[in-house]
Design an enzyme around this catalytic site. Structure first.
Site, PDB file in Angstrom:
ATOM      1  N   ASP A 148       0.833  -1.195   0.000  1.00  0.00           N
ATOM      2  CA  ASP A 148       0.000   0.000   0.000  1.00  0.00           C
ATOM      3  C   ASP A 148       0.873   1.251   0.000  1.00  0.00           C
ATOM      4  OD1 ASP A 148      -2.365   1.459  -0.004  1.00  0.00           O
ATOM      5  OD2 ASP A 148      -3.269   0.276   1.598  1.00  0.00           O
TER       6      ASP A 148
ATOM      7  N   ASP B 256       3.193   4.826 -15.759  1.00  0.00           N
ATOM      8  CA  ASP B 256       4.279   4.506 -16.692  1.00  0.00           C
ATOM      9  C   ASP B 256       5.262   3.507 -16.099  1.00  0.00           C
ATOM     10  OD1 ASP B 256       3.299   6.212 -18.639  1.00  0.00           O
ATOM     11  OD2 ASP B 256       4.588   7.894 -18.068  1.00  0.00           O
TER      12      ASP B 256
END
Length: 530
Positions: free
Chosen positions: A147, A201
């Site tokens: 997380d 990306d």
């Protein structure tokens, strides 16, 4: 232009997950406790869930992962700095639980956080990456959900640094863990998508899947306000359709958990959730009280025909063919040459629609066979197929008899979701999506882009801007980049929406007005990894 657009990520001595798809050749399937139980977890829950996943046919259907989420650790690390478990909740320990899970034929996964603390306030991994990875490996864990709470400063570069370090640590293990990244979720839903896309990306280079947006609604979060639970599913669906260009074998966009025992959703809504996620080849991670699932829920969750769509070897994400007030139509190619057709009725009433063969990219006159993956029944069609769906239901069909396909569907701005639209005067604008032929585009292998309403004309750039014109010459061909930029092959400029009109301009860095979603199957130019 290339230097501006290609992500410059240097990975020394390690391999990106997409360079080794064997780590996770298809999307993960299994169980996670969070959405259903949050912190109300203990050893018994996981033992009983594991037993039920086995006895009720989930393991046989491919759900082979049992993953634990937040709130499992003790509040303090051991004197040697190692993480340890809450002994009250897990009296036999997590290594014992891992052995139990393994003995039943499952893999075992765990949760931690990239920052100073987990979202629940337990010790985070920052500064302990190597030690924690070795600890997890020693416990028999082979899947890490990392997380992104409590990361400071909360910049895209800081997240890239931390997740990049975790990638190197995990890759160096004797048995690399599947790496589920949550970093993109901390940049989603802002007024400017650039930072979100910059994170997207690099996540395919570091891990096997990434939580790209908001958490799906946890159990009872909205009380009895049923509409908000369906809205939550649709919100995550809406984020997913923006990101198909990133998915490839070894990396999967993750729209969060399947929540099949929420009483606030209808059976049709539960089935739609499952069918849409499967159409995306998204991870199928169930968060539910598995021993108590109704038989009809178990039946659709273990539907082998639909799971085969999710686990198809191409792992393509279905993309939008068309969208209007009532229906979303999605499609993608399948590894054996078949074509997927998925139709979602978003409307609040039973509705009927027809989908032509040309709209879903089928080349030739047919006949075709459509197998309804809910019923198993097949029917033949030639030029078009009609379907009637109740409110919030989803039809999912496997089309066979396919001779050839061409990438076909919407081209839309991912910031405002306006559709590129062809007009009879050859102008091209971006307007509200209405599912007309003028908004369905065919993309040739050479990069020509033609509207279904005028297939002999191509999107072209000239001194006057961007409009429909002749299909000859490089000014009428385009290259699609993983950043979402559609680049004219003659000028090197990017398609841009400006005041709802199609223009061409110098390419920026994932500017909202220059990032577009294209049909599934279009060749995507991806960044170089040195």
């Amino acid at each position: 232009m290339a230097a501006l657009l290609v992500p410059s990520l240097v990975l020394i001595g390690v391999h990106a997950s997409i360079e080794d798809p064997s780590i996770s050749p298809t999307p993960p399937m299994g169980f996670n406790d969070w959405s259903r139980f949050e912190c109300a977890i203990n050893q018994t829950l996981f033992v009983e869930t594991t037993d039920a996943m086995l006895s009720r046919g989930f393991l046989a259907a491919g759900y082979n992962r049992i993953n634990i989420d937040d709130c499992w650790p003790a509040h303090e690390r051991l004197p040697n700095g190692s993480l340890t478990w809450n002994e009250t909740l897990f009296p036999n320990g997590l290594p014992w639980l891992a052995n139990y899970v393994h003995s039943k034929g499952f893999h075992f996964g765990i949760y931690e956080d990239a920052g100073n603390a987990t979202c629940g306030g337990y010790p985070g991994t920052l500064g302990h990456e190597q030690l924690d990875a070795e600890t997890f490996e020693n416990w028999g864990i082979d899947y890490l959900k990392l997380d992104g709470c409590n990361v400071f400063p909360s910049t895209e570069q800081r997240y890239q640094d931390i997740y990049g370090e975790w990638h190197q640590v995990l890759t160096a293990l004797q048995h690399p863990l599947i790496f589920s990244e949550s970093a993109p979720a901390y940049f989603a839903g802002t007024r400017n998508n650039t930072a979100w896309y910059e994170v997207m990306d690099w996540v395919p280079l570091y891990g096997e899947l990434a939580r790209h947006s908001t958490d799906i609604a946890v159990y009872d979060y909205y009380g009895n306000d049923s509409a908000k639970y369906w809205d939550s599913v649709m919100t995550n669906y809406g984020f997913e359709v923006l990101l198909a260009r990133y998915q490839q074998p070894g990396y999967y966009n993750d729209p969060d958990f399947i929540i099949p025992d929420w009483p606030w959703l209808t059976l049709d809504e539960h089935k739609s959730h499952f069918a849409l996620w499967a159409s995306f080849s998204a991870p199928l991670i169930i968060s539910a009280w598995v021993p108590g699932l109704a038989d009809d829920v178990v039946e659709f969750l273990t539907n082998t025909d639909i799971i085969a769509i999710d686990q198809d070897a191409l792992t393509l994400q279905a993309t939008l063919v068309s969208s209007d007030e009532n229906f979303d139509v999605l499609t993608k190619n399948l590894a054996n040459g078949d074509r997927l057709l998925t139709v979602l009725n978003k409307g609040d009433n039973t509705n009927t629609t027809s989908v032509t063969a040309a709209r879903i990219g089928l080349v030739g006159d047919g006949p075709y066979t459509a197998k309804d993956l809910w019923t198993g029944e097949s029917s033949a069609f030639t030029s078009e197929m009609k379907t009637t769906l109740s409110t919030h239901a989803t039809g999912i069909y496997r089309i066979s008899g396919v001779n050839a396909t061409i990438p076909t569907g919407m081209i839309f701005n991912t910031a405002n979701k306006r559709c590129m639209t062809a007009h009879q005067n050859a102008h091209v604008t971006f307007t509200q999506c209405d599912a007309s032929d003028a908004q369905v585009w065919l993309v040739s292998a050479q990069g020509g882009i033609s509207p279904l309403s005028a297939p002999s004309m191509c999107l072209a750039q000239s001194s006057g801007g961007v409009a429909l014109g002749s299909c000859s010459g490089s000014s009428a061909t385009w290259t699609y980049h993983v950043t979402g930029n559609l680049i004219n092959n003659a000028s090197g400029q990017c398609l841009q929406e400006r005041n709802q009109h199609a223009k061409a301009a110098t390419c920026g860095v994932e500017l909202d007005q220059q990032v577009f979603a294209l049909p599934s199957g279009v060749d995507v130019i991806r960044g170089n990894v040195v």
